[in-house]
Scaffold this motif. Sequence first.
Motif, PDB file in Angstrom:
ATOM      1  N   SER A 327      12.426   7.398   4.866  1.00 27.89           N
ATOM      2  CA  SER A 327      13.337   8.515   4.631  1.00 27.89           C
ATOM      3  C   SER A 327      13.245   9.535   5.761  1.00 27.89           C
ATOM      4  N   TYR A 328      12.043   9.832   6.204  1.00 25.80           N
ATOM      5  CA  TYR A 328      11.816  10.810   7.275  1.00 25.80           C
ATOM      6  C   TYR A 328      12.545  10.396   8.550  1.00 25.80           C
ATOM      7  N   TYR A 329      12.519   9.105   8.857  1.00 22.88           N
ATOM      8  CA  TYR A 329      13.158   8.614  10.077  1.00 22.88           C
ATOM      9  C   TYR A 329      14.602   8.163   9.850  1.00 22.88           C
ATOM     10  N   GLY A 330      15.107   8.377   8.628  1.00 22.96           N
ATOM     11  CA  GLY A 330      16.503   8.088   8.371  1.00 22.96           C
ATOM     12  C   GLY A 330      16.856   6.622   8.334  1.00 22.96           C
ATOM     13  N   VAL A 331      15.910   5.773   7.947  1.00 23.72           N
ATOM     14  CA  VAL A 331      16.177   4.330   7.912  1.00 23.72           C
ATOM     15  C   VAL A 331      15.827   3.754   6.537  1.00 23.72           C
ATOM     16  N   SER A 332      16.138   4.503   5.496  1.00 21.90           N
ATOM     17  CA  SER A 332      15.828   4.028   4.141  1.00 21.90           C
ATOM     18  C   SER A 332      16.553   2.733   3.806  1.00 21.90           C
ATOM     19  N   ASP A 333      17.672   2.488   4.486  1.00 22.31           N
ATOM     20  CA  ASP A 333      18.419   1.255   4.219  1.00 22.31           C
ATOM     21  C   ASP A 333      17.682   0.009   4.705  1.00 22.31           C
ATOM     22  N   LYS A 334      16.573   0.184   5.432  1.00 26.58           N
ATOM     23  CA  LYS A 334      15.790  -0.944   5.941  1.00 26.58           C
ATOM     24  C   LYS A 334      14.609  -1.299   5.028  1.00 26.58           C
ATOM     25  N   GLU A 335      14.578  -0.692   3.866  1.00 27.91           N
ATOM     26  CA  GLU A 335      13.420  -0.867   2.979  1.00 27.91           C
ATOM     27  C   GLU A 335      13.186  -2.327   2.599  1.00 27.91           C
ATOM     28  N   GLU A 336      14.244  -3.054   2.244  1.00 24.56           N
ATOM     29  CA  GLU A 336      14.082  -4.434   1.790  1.00 24.56           C
ATOM     30  C   GLU A 336      13.582  -5.331   2.915  1.00 24.56           C
ATOM     31  N   GLU A 337      14.139  -5.149   4.098  1.00 27.57           N
ATOM     32  CA  GLU A 337      13.702  -5.959   5.240  1.00 27.57           C
ATOM     33  C   GLU A 337      12.245  -5.684   5.568  1.00 27.57           C
ATOM     34  N   LEU A 338      11.872  -4.413   5.588  1.00 19.58           N
ATOM     35  CA  LEU A 338      10.490  -4.049   5.894  1.00 19.58           C
ATOM     36  C   LEU A 338       9.539  -4.617   4.846  1.00 19.58           C
ATOM     37  N   LYS A 339       9.945  -4.556   3.595  1.00 25.27           N
ATOM     38  CA  LYS A 339       9.116  -5.070   2.501  1.00 25.27           C
ATOM     39  C   LYS A 339       8.904  -6.575   2.645  1.00 25.27           C
ATOM     40  N   ASP A 340       9.963  -7.289   2.987  1.00 27.26           N
ATOM     41  CA  ASP A 340       9.907  -8.736   3.144  1.00 27.26           C
ATOM     42  C   ASP A 340       8.939  -9.139   4.248  1.00 27.26           C
ATOM     43  N   TRP A 341       8.896  -8.339   5.310  1.00 20.56           N
ATOM     44  CA  TRP A 341       8.089  -8.687   6.475  1.00 20.56           C
ATOM     45  C   TRP A 341       6.641  -8.196   6.398  1.00 20.56           C
ATOM     46  N   TYR A 342       6.399  -7.005   5.837  1.00 21.86           N
ATOM     47  CA  TYR A 342       5.085  -6.377   6.017  1.00 21.86           C
ATOM     48  C   TYR A 342       4.386  -5.946   4.734  1.00 21.86           C
ATOM     49  N   ASP A 343       5.029  -6.136   3.584  1.00 15.91           N
ATOM     50  CA  ASP A 343       4.394  -5.826   2.306  1.00 15.91           C
ATOM     51  C   ASP A 343       3.619  -7.057   1.837  1.00 15.91           C
ATOM     52  N   GLY A 344       3.131  -7.008   0.603  1.00 15.74           N
ATOM     53  CA  GLY A 344       2.583  -8.214   0.001  1.00 15.74           C
ATOM     54  C   GLY A 344       1.083  -8.273  -0.114  1.00 15.74           C
ATOM     55  N   TYR A 345       0.365  -7.356   0.561  1.00 14.86           N
ATOM     56  CA  TYR A 345      -1.086  -7.356   0.408  1.00 14.86           C
ATOM     57  C   TYR A 345      -1.455  -6.749  -0.942  1.00 14.86           C
ATOM     58  N   LEU A 346      -2.520  -7.248  -1.525  1.00 17.96           N
ATOM     59  CA  LEU A 346      -3.023  -6.670  -2.774  1.00 17.96           C
ATOM     60  C   LEU A 346      -4.473  -6.261  -2.554  1.00 17.96           C
ATOM     61  N   PHE A 347      -4.726  -4.953  -2.519  1.00 26.01           N
ATOM     62  CA  PHE A 347      -6.080  -4.432  -2.425  1.00 26.01           C
ATOM     63  C   PHE A 347      -6.423  -3.880  -3.797  1.00 26.01           C
ATOM     64  N   GLY A 348      -7.369  -4.523  -4.485  1.00 26.54           N
ATOM     65  CA  GLY A 348      -7.622  -4.150  -5.866  1.00 26.54           C
ATOM     66  C   GLY A 348      -6.376  -4.447  -6.669  1.00 26.54           C
ATOM     67  N   SER A 349      -5.766  -3.425  -7.250  1.00 19.75           N
ATOM     68  CA  SER A 349      -4.519  -3.610  -7.991  1.00 19.75           C
ATOM     69  C   SER A 349      -3.352  -2.919  -7.301  1.00 19.75           C
ATOM     70  N   GLU A 350      -3.575  -2.438  -6.068  1.00 16.60           N
ATOM     71  CA  GLU A 350      -2.548  -1.685  -5.340  1.00 16.60           C
ATOM     72  C   GLU A 350      -1.809  -2.582  -4.352  1.00 16.60           C
ATOM     73  N   GLU A 351      -0.478  -2.508  -4.385  1.00 14.00           N
ATOM     74  CA  GLU A 351       0.339  -3.235  -3.419  1.00 14.00           C
ATOM     75  C   GLU A 351       0.342  -2.452  -2.115  1.00 14.00           C
ATOM     76  N   ILE A 352       0.005  -3.143  -1.013  1.00 12.31           N
ATOM     77  CA  ILE A 352      -0.211  -2.458   0.258  1.00 12.31           C
ATOM     78  C   ILE A 352       0.636  -3.086   1.369  1.00 12.31           C
ATOM     79  N   TYR A 353       1.173  -2.213   2.236  1.00 11.77           N
ATOM     80  CA  TYR A 353       1.886  -2.637   3.433  1.00 11.77           C
ATOM     81  C   TYR A 353       0.937  -2.604   4.629  1.00 11.77           C
ATOM     82  N   ASN A 354       1.182  -3.494   5.594  1.00 14.00           N
ATOM     83  CA  ASN A 354       0.407  -3.487   6.835  1.00 14.00           C
ATOM     84  C   ASN A 354       0.815  -2.255   7.651  1.00 14.00           C
TER      85      ASN A 354
END
Length: 622
Positions: A327-354
């Motif tokens: 949101s700060y950088y004005g690219v909220s529309d890229k959320e799904e793409e970013l999630k697909d590429w860099y999300d997915g880690y699970l530390f404990g019970s928390e979903e974490i992005y690289n």
Amino acid sequence: MKTCKEKALEWNVSPRSVNDMCKKGRIQGAIKEKGSWLIPDDSPKPMDGRVSNGKYIKKNMVAKAEVKSLPIGISDYVRAQEEYYYVDKTLLIKEFLDQKPLVSLFTRPRRFGKTLNMDMLRVFFEISDKNTSKYFVDKNIWQCGEEYRSHQGKYPVIFLTFKDVKFDTWDATIDKIRGLLQEEYGRHQELLNSDKLSQYEKEYFTKIISATANEVELTSSLERLSKMLASHYDKAPVIIIDEYDTLIQEGYSKDFYDEIIGFMRNFFSGAFKDNKNLSYGFLTGILRIAQESIFSGLNNLTVNSVMDEEYDSFFGFTESEVKAMLSYYGVSDKEEELKDWYDGYLFGSEEIYNPWSVINYISKGCLPQAYWVNTGKNEILDDVLRVATDDITERLYDLLQGERVVARIDQNVVYRSLAEDPANIYSLLLVTGYLKTPKKELQADGSYLCEVSIPNREIAAVYKSEILSHFLQTGAITRTTANKIAESLYANDYKKLQSAIGEYMDKSISFFDGGAEGFYHGLMLGLIALMDNQYKIKSNRESGDGRFDVSLIPREKRYPGIILELKWKEKLSDVELEKWSNEALKQIGELRYDSEMKEDGITEILKFGIAFSGKKVCVRTE
């Protein structure tokens, strides 16, 4: 005038993004009436706000007065929070002070913010001539009350990071350690003028600061510095050791493992075991090296790994933190793409992005690439491929197809345990960031029985790159064949592709020792590495009137479909081998293996009948 929803449809973005742009003054003429934004009909869509080299693109838009750069490679807390976009992780301090473990070890993959967090702890706790509270007054920790603020700037601190100690020999490594200790002692030169230290302590201090101490003397350097600091300040210090196991990984790969283990055992024992001159200790690393007795007898050590829920949100970015950054950088529309590429880690019970990849993705104009792979060596994957059994090869194939596999996870693995038992690869891949655990169950012996999978597209790309590199190095695939497949796909040249796959089969069968159980999956690992961008690869699935061996389904209609039917028999003559390959080709047509592709509208289908006997192969195509 139009509403945010109407403009969102016109600009093909979410209403939330339009509302956010209005709030930030990025849409000319937008006004707020009765709590809702109204936008002029002819108002142009602002540029998407992609960032290049950490600076905002300002053309055709009303930019913010100032947009902070992204902190690529910045591990200095003061600089990071002053000059760059900083994700506030200071509540790590609160959680620590609530629990008050004497010595804490945080294990996380590389580039997940360990060094920056440790420097943040140093700045918070360390006694300084400057008023360092100003670096925290606008952070979350400062809002937690006086009981937490009272710890700020009250402790002497010893801080060492081993993240850059990467040398080929033990002599060079110990020289670097000697230099790091010289630098850290140099930060505390006030001790040389202290009337609370004895002469022999000052003489030892001088040895370290002049870099003349021998290896044995260096092993007690943390213990002795902590004692001197406690005497001078009348306050036991905080000791912070960042990336402690970098040395151990280098020792393992460069053949001075025993030397580094022996040194570190004594080095840490003096600092953390029964050291009355210690307020708190912090260590970070990738692995918990427990089996080597580095922490022998250290019964005050609290380990916080990727499997534990304590501190699970403080290393890497959480979903809410990523949304705020976009949101700060004005690219909220890229959320799904970013999630697909860099999300997915699970530390404990928390979903974490690289965090490293998220920062690089935004700074490069939201260009999705495998950024994390370039930040260090991927020797662990190379080791895995070198020792892979048929079962491991099969599971790697399943993982690359997006499936989960069941594995026992032992958090006490060490680097050399891979050679002792290849089954340890899953534990190493998990703690080093190449796997995640969607499901886990603690066992009586302290290990976990887990379902593991590949976290995201970036890590899948890393696997494919390393698999291809391994096959090229070992001769399973030649660079010429790999290039021919890539070129034929790019040019959509069916005949060249046919020839390239024939060459690939010939090389693969020789390498994988045709007839071994792991052959098919080894074959497909290579195909995935070579062709996954253009094809979805399936094996042993039903289609038509039977089950095909290998099917490559094009991701775009401009590519041909590909079906491979493989047959094997021992001790076939060349004539029999040719006949056997023709039978395989004939079977594709008779059992209508191409029916599924045809139903999907794929009209061009390449069919390969492949027979092998031992290391001989015969490929027939239509």
